[in-house]
Design a protein around this motif. Sequence first.
Motif, PDB file in Angstrom:
ATOM      1  N   UNK A 233       0.832  -1.211   0.000  1.00  0.00           N
ATOM      2  CA  UNK A 233       0.000   0.000   0.000  1.00  0.00           C
ATOM      3  C   UNK A 233       0.862   1.254   0.000  1.00  0.00           C
ATOM      4  N   UNK A 234       1.944   1.215   0.763  1.00  0.00           N
ATOM      5  CA  UNK A 234       2.833   2.375   0.916  1.00  0.00           C
ATOM      6  C   UNK A 234       3.527   2.703  -0.416  1.00  0.00           C
ATOM      7  N   UNK A 235       3.989   1.670  -1.103  1.00  0.00           N
ATOM      8  CA  UNK A 235       4.658   1.858  -2.399  1.00  0.00           C
ATOM      9  C   UNK A 235       3.650   2.302  -3.452  1.00  0.00           C
ATOM     10  N   UNK A 236       2.432   1.774  -3.371  1.00  0.00           N
ATOM     11  CA  UNK A 236       1.402   2.020  -4.391  1.00  0.00           C
ATOM     12  C   UNK A 236       1.204   0.748  -5.194  1.00  0.00           C
ATOM     13  N   UNK A 237      -0.038   0.242  -5.212  1.00  0.00           N
ATOM     14  CA  UNK A 237      -0.278  -1.037  -5.888  1.00  0.00           C
ATOM     15  C   UNK A 237      -0.102  -0.910  -7.399  1.00  0.00           C
ATOM     16  N   UNK A 238      -0.351   0.293  -7.929  1.00  0.00           N
ATOM     17  CA  UNK A 238      -0.130   0.510  -9.367  1.00  0.00           C
ATOM     18  C   UNK A 238       1.359   0.420  -9.693  1.00  0.00           C
ATOM     19  N   UNK A 239       2.182   0.998  -8.831  1.00  0.00           N
ATOM     20  CA  UNK A 239       3.637   0.935  -9.043  1.00  0.00           C
ATOM     21  C   UNK A 239       4.128  -0.505  -8.918  1.00  0.00           C
ATOM     22  N   UNK A 240       3.621  -1.200  -7.902  1.00  0.00           N
ATOM     23  CA  UNK A 240       4.011  -2.600  -7.703  1.00  0.00           C
ATOM     24  C   UNK A 240       3.646  -3.446  -8.929  1.00  0.00           C
ATOM     25  N   UNK A 241       2.426  -3.238  -9.439  1.00  0.00           N
ATOM     26  CA  UNK A 241       1.980  -3.985 -10.629  1.00  0.00           C
ATOM     27  C   UNK A 241       2.867  -3.665 -11.828  1.00  0.00           C
ATOM     28  N   UNK A 242       3.187  -2.391 -11.980  1.00  0.00           N
ATOM     29  CA  UNK A 242       4.017  -1.961 -13.113  1.00  0.00           C
ATOM     30  C   UNK A 242       5.384  -2.646 -13.058  1.00  0.00           C
ATOM     31  N   UNK A 243       5.998  -2.623 -11.870  1.00  0.00           N
ATOM     32  CA  UNK A 243       7.339  -3.224 -11.742  1.00  0.00           C
ATOM     33  C   UNK A 243       7.251  -4.738 -11.970  1.00  0.00           C
ATOM     34  N   UNK A 244       6.211  -5.365 -11.394  1.00  0.00           N
ATOM     35  CA  UNK A 244       6.019  -6.805 -11.593  1.00  0.00           C
ATOM     36  C   UNK A 244       5.908  -7.139 -13.074  1.00  0.00           C
ATOM     37  N   UNK A 245       5.153  -6.327 -13.813  1.00  0.00           N
ATOM     38  CA  UNK A 245       4.979  -6.585 -15.252  1.00  0.00           C
ATOM     39  C   UNK A 245       6.297  -6.412 -16.013  1.00  0.00           C
ATOM     40  N   UNK A 246       7.092  -5.406 -15.617  1.00  0.00           N
ATOM     41  CA  UNK A 246       8.398  -5.207 -16.259  1.00  0.00           C
ATOM     42  C   UNK A 246       9.278  -6.440 -16.026  1.00  0.00           C
ATOM     43  N   UNK A 247       9.308  -6.919 -14.784  1.00  0.00           N
ATOM     44  CA  UNK A 247      10.135  -8.092 -14.451  1.00  0.00           C
ATOM     45  C   UNK A 247       9.644  -9.328 -15.210  1.00  0.00           C
ATOM     46  N   UNK A 248       8.314  -9.492 -15.276  1.00  0.00           N
ATOM     47  CA  UNK A 248       7.741 -10.652 -15.967  1.00  0.00           C
ATOM     48  C   UNK A 248       8.090 -10.619 -17.458  1.00  0.00           C
ATOM     49  N   UNK A 249       7.944  -9.432 -18.066  1.00  0.00           N
ATOM     50  CA  UNK A 249       8.252  -9.298 -19.501  1.00  0.00           C
ATOM     51  C   UNK A 249       9.707  -9.618 -19.805  1.00  0.00           C
ATOM     52  N   UNK A 272      -3.769   1.877  -2.850  1.00  0.00           N
ATOM     53  CA  UNK A 272      -2.988   1.988  -1.616  1.00  0.00           C
ATOM     54  C   UNK A 272      -3.136   3.333  -0.945  1.00  0.00           C
ATOM     55  N   UNK A 273      -2.125   3.670  -0.165  1.00  0.00           N
ATOM     56  CA  UNK A 273      -2.187   4.851   0.693  1.00  0.00           C
ATOM     57  C   UNK A 273      -2.565   6.117  -0.075  1.00  0.00           C
ATOM     58  N   UNK A 274      -1.963   6.311  -1.262  1.00  0.00           N
ATOM     59  CA  UNK A 274      -2.194   7.573  -1.987  1.00  0.00           C
ATOM     60  C   UNK A 274      -3.642   7.723  -2.458  1.00  0.00           C
ATOM     61  N   UNK A 275      -4.375   6.607  -2.605  1.00  0.00           N
ATOM     62  CA  UNK A 275      -5.768   6.702  -3.065  1.00  0.00           C
ATOM     63  C   UNK A 275      -6.742   6.597  -1.903  1.00  0.00           C
ATOM     64  N   UNK A 276      -6.229   6.407  -0.702  1.00  0.00           N
ATOM     65  CA  UNK A 276      -7.095   6.296   0.476  1.00  0.00           C
ATOM     66  C   UNK A 276      -7.524   4.867   0.763  1.00  0.00           C
TER      67      UNK A 276
END
Length: 284
Positions: A233-249, A272-276
């Motif tokens: 949540x602190x990192x941001x789930x969108x950021x986490x998903x983005x990084x995961x997709x980069x690693x997967x690709x 996460x946190x930034x979206x409440x």
Amino acid sequence: MTVERIGVVGCGQMGGGIAQVCALAEYPVVVMEQTPDLLHRGLARIDAQLGRDVEKGKLSADQRQAAMARISGTTDLSSLSECDLVVEAVVENLDEKRRIFAALDRIVKPDAILASNTSSVCIMEIAAATERRDRVAGMHFFNPVPVMPVVEVVKTIVTSDDAIDQICAVADKLHKTVVLAKDTPGFIVNLLLVPYLLDAIRALEGGVASRDDIDTAMKLGCGLPMGPLTLADFIGLDTLLYIGDVLLNEFHQEKYAAPPLLRRMVIAGMVGRKSGKGFYEYTR
Ligand code: 3HC
């Protein structure tokens, strides 16, 4: 050339934190945001953070004022023309970063260094948008920037030793420990951290334990400051998903595949946190 003036592109959570630590280390800083409103909010966040440090006695009122006086804000990229080092900290989007680096390349001095705070975008792809590929590197800070004591310095296959030395010297002045990484996906920290966070979400999704027990187990069992779902949540789930997709690709390994729950939460705007709202709820 030694770095005497630093530019920061983006004054969000990361860019603001970078501008703050540079100003506290007595560098004149020029920070750029897209709109006057975003700039105003970013500068106010830095000032508020410094104000909390004054309240805690970590900083004097004069030091706070001096740090703020070293930061000048702009919405015009060309105001960064006199900077010796520019750190880009905008949204994780390759096209956007390439556009900014190409523009900076035309604006700054020939020997100025351009660095990206990206957590996952290939630095070589960003560098390729410039005519100074040997003076482009990664300078990856961690959130919250004023607190986390490490910086990943990323050398591409063409970054010069001089550019890396200059970045390391700046990091040293910022009181950050440098770790050197190659320009490979996730560098060091996210290569190891992201599969762990994805596995925690898989454990929740698979019913291994409750949200709170997963976090408590890892926090108390491993002596971590935050459990994995709180950290996601602190990192941001969108950021986490983005990084995961980069690693997967790049690696095509299952451990980097986003669990369906993560993808659905991002689609729902629960980032996460930034979206409440993420795994937990937050009052903003
Ligand atoms: N900015 C500046 N300082 C902050 C801050 C912020 N956003 N948040 C907290 N702090 C400071 C507090 O002022 C406090 O300082 P003090 O000890 O001098 O009083 C100190 O940090 C501890 O804060 P709190 O007492 O409020 O709360 P915690 O003890 O829970 O600490 C935390 C908060 C520092 C965020 C801690 O929970 C932590 O270290 N969490 C892990 C953070 C982490 O792993 N970050 C890396 C994420 S990965 C990343 O960034 C890479 C990216 O590419 C994904």
